[in-house]
Write a protein that holds these residues in place. Structure first.
Motif, PDB file in Angstrom:
ATOM      1  N   UNK A  16     -17.602  23.819  26.701  1.00  0.00           N
ATOM      2  CA  UNK A  16     -17.841  24.967  25.837  1.00  0.00           C
ATOM      3  C   UNK A  16     -18.895  24.638  24.788  1.00  0.00           C
ATOM      4  N   UNK A  17     -18.782  23.482  24.178  1.00  0.00           N
ATOM      5  CA  UNK A  17     -19.764  23.075  23.173  1.00  0.00           C
ATOM      6  C   UNK A  17     -21.148  22.949  23.804  1.00  0.00           C
ATOM      7  N   UNK A  18     -21.204  22.388  25.014  1.00  0.00           N
ATOM      8  CA  UNK A  18     -22.489  22.282  25.724  1.00  0.00           C
ATOM      9  C   UNK A  18     -23.090  23.665  25.995  1.00  0.00           C
ATOM     10  N   UNK A  19     -22.251  24.616  26.422  1.00  0.00           N
ATOM     11  CA  UNK A  19     -22.745  25.973  26.675  1.00  0.00           C
ATOM     12  C   UNK A  19     -23.321  26.590  25.414  1.00  0.00           C
ATOM     13  N   UNK A  20     -22.638  26.403  24.300  1.00  0.00           N
ATOM     14  CA  UNK A  20     -23.109  26.985  23.049  1.00  0.00           C
ATOM     15  C   UNK A  20     -24.359  26.275  22.543  1.00  0.00           C
ATOM     16  N   UNK A  21     -24.457  24.987  22.791  1.00  0.00           N
ATOM     17  CA  UNK A  21     -25.701  24.274  22.451  1.00  0.00           C
ATOM     18  C   UNK A  21     -26.869  24.801  23.278  1.00  0.00           C
ATOM     19  N   UNK A  22     -26.611  25.045  24.568  1.00  0.00           N
ATOM     20  CA  UNK A  22     -27.666  25.604  25.430  1.00  0.00           C
ATOM     21  C   UNK A  22     -28.063  27.000  24.968  1.00  0.00           C
ATOM     22  N   UNK A  23     -27.085  27.796  24.540  1.00  0.00           N
ATOM     23  CA  UNK A  23     -27.394  29.115  23.993  1.00  0.00           C
ATOM     24  C   UNK A  23     -28.282  28.976  22.765  1.00  0.00           C
ATOM     25  N   UNK A  24     -27.887  28.094  21.855  1.00  0.00           N
ATOM     26  CA  UNK A  24     -28.702  27.869  20.648  1.00  0.00           C
ATOM     27  C   UNK A  24     -30.108  27.415  21.035  1.00  0.00           C
ATOM     28  N   UNK A  25     -30.205  26.542  22.016  1.00  0.00           N
ATOM     29  CA  UNK A  25     -31.514  26.057  22.454  1.00  0.00           C
ATOM     30  C   UNK A  25     -32.363  27.189  23.023  1.00  0.00           C
ATOM     31  N   UNK A  26     -31.772  28.034  23.875  1.00  0.00           N
ATOM     32  CA  UNK A  26     -32.526  29.161  24.451  1.00  0.00           C
ATOM     33  C   UNK A  26     -33.018  30.104  23.363  1.00  0.00           C
ATOM     34  N   UNK A  27     -32.137  30.423  22.414  1.00  0.00           N
ATOM     35  CA  UNK A  27     -32.524  31.352  21.358  1.00  0.00           C
ATOM     36  C   UNK A  27     -33.556  30.732  20.418  1.00  0.00           C
ATOM     37  N   UNK A  28     -33.439  29.451  20.183  1.00  0.00           N
ATOM     38  CA  UNK A  28     -34.400  28.771  19.318  1.00  0.00           C
ATOM     39  C   UNK A  28     -35.759  28.670  20.007  1.00  0.00           C
ATOM     40  N   UNK A  29     -35.760  28.358  21.295  1.00  0.00           N
ATOM     41  CA  UNK A  29     -37.019  28.252  22.037  1.00  0.00           C
ATOM     42  C   UNK A  29     -37.700  29.606  22.198  1.00  0.00           C
ATOM     43  N   UNK A  30     -36.896  30.670  22.293  1.00  0.00           N
ATOM     44  CA  UNK A  30     -37.470  32.013  22.379  1.00  0.00           C
ATOM     45  C   UNK A  30     -37.113  32.771  21.097  1.00  0.00           C
ATOM     46  N   UNK A  46     -27.138  20.844   9.674  1.00  0.00           N
ATOM     47  CA  UNK A  46     -27.561  20.559  11.047  1.00  0.00           C
ATOM     48  C   UNK A  46     -26.409  20.588  12.044  1.00  0.00           C
ATOM     49  N   UNK A  47     -25.224  20.224  11.608  1.00  0.00           N
ATOM     50  CA  UNK A  47     -24.087  20.164  12.519  1.00  0.00           C
ATOM     51  C   UNK A  47     -23.207  21.422  12.449  1.00  0.00           C
ATOM     52  N   UNK A  48     -23.766  22.533  12.009  1.00  0.00           N
ATOM     53  CA  UNK A  48     -22.993  23.772  11.854  1.00  0.00           C
ATOM     54  C   UNK A  48     -22.383  24.232  13.179  1.00  0.00           C
ATOM     55  N   UNK A  49     -23.114  24.103  14.270  1.00  0.00           N
ATOM     56  CA  UNK A  49     -22.592  24.533  15.563  1.00  0.00           C
ATOM     57  C   UNK A  49     -21.343  23.739  15.936  1.00  0.00           C
ATOM     58  N   UNK A  50     -21.427  22.438  15.822  1.00  0.00           N
ATOM     59  CA  UNK A  50     -20.295  21.603  16.191  1.00  0.00           C
ATOM     60  C   UNK A  50     -19.088  21.876  15.287  1.00  0.00           C
ATOM     61  N   UNK A  51     -19.340  22.063  13.983  1.00  0.00           N
ATOM     62  CA  UNK A  51     -18.251  22.398  13.062  1.00  0.00           C
ATOM     63  C   UNK A  51     -17.617  23.732  13.441  1.00  0.00           C
ATOM     64  N   UNK A  52     -18.445  24.703  13.701  1.00  0.00           N
ATOM     65  CA  UNK A  52     -17.972  26.040  14.053  1.00  0.00           C
ATOM     66  C   UNK A  52     -17.111  25.999  15.307  1.00  0.00           C
ATOM     67  N   UNK A  53     -17.619  25.378  16.355  1.00  0.00           N
ATOM     68  CA  UNK A  53     -16.878  25.328  17.618  1.00  0.00           C
ATOM     69  C   UNK A  53     -15.568  24.584  17.432  1.00  0.00           C
TER      70      UNK A  53
END
Length: 184
Positions: free
Chosen positions: A81-95, A166-173
């Motif tokens: 789940x954390x990996x999926x959300x990291x990939x989502x963040x990466x896609x949105x950040x890249x685009x 920087x670690x907001x995603x990991x904290x949130x998840x």
């Protein structure tokens, strides 16, 4: 109306760029032609009006920001789940442009019922698909809470970089997995 699919996609992508840089009020056929590097009048040959162009941009953004199906081939776990959300963040950040244009379109949809209906249908379908994927994979946490929290996280990250740690995603998840119970 013209039917060259590659040209049409290039015009819609140019419209997304204009939305992100100049907002919905800056979106004109002329600005799209300039952004796409095509002769004046080209966009008006592909779209009957500005509303049609806005609608196509809204639909295209979701295609651009969608996941790669190969990212879903992992066993269920909190790490997946954390990996999926990291990939989502990466896609949105890249685009980032696509995401900012989507925010512009959501605001514009409050004034345009047809656009609102189309975006509501598309976003609702995406949410339903995400909830089903969450359940099918037996992932922890409440998928609706994760959806809402990721929306807020990405809004902050892409509009006001530097507000969140920087670690907001990991904290949130982590918090949502521990606290969340799947909704029925």
């Amino acid at each position: 109306m013209r039917s060259n699919p590659e040209r049409r996609t290039a015009l819609v992508d140019a419209a997304i760029e204009v939305l992100a840089s100049d907002g919905a009020r800056g979106l004109t056929f002329r600005s799209v032609d300039q952004a796409a590097g095509v002769p004046a009048g080209t966009a008006s040959n592909y779209f009957t009006n500005r509303d049609a162009l806005l609608l196509q941009a809204g639909l295209r953004i979701h295609d651009r920001l969608g996941p790669d199906p190969t990212d879903l081939d992992q066993p269920p776990s909190a790490e997946f789940l954390t990996d999926l959300l990291r990939l989502l963040r990466q896609r949105l950040t890249e685009d980032r442009t696509g995401y900012l244009a989507l925010l512009e379109l959501r605001l514009e949809a409050t004034r345009r019922p047809e656009l609102q209906e189309a975006l509501t249908t598309r976003v609702r379908a995406n949410l339903d698909e995400n909830v089903q994927l969450h359940r099918d994979h037996g992932l922890p946490g409440d998928p609706l809470l994760l959806y809402l929290a990721m929306g807020g996280l990405m809004l902050e990250s892409l509009t006001l970089p530097g507000v969140l740690p920087d670690n907001a995603l990991e904290q949130l998840v982590g918090h949502l997995i521990r606290a969340g119970r799947p909704t029925p």
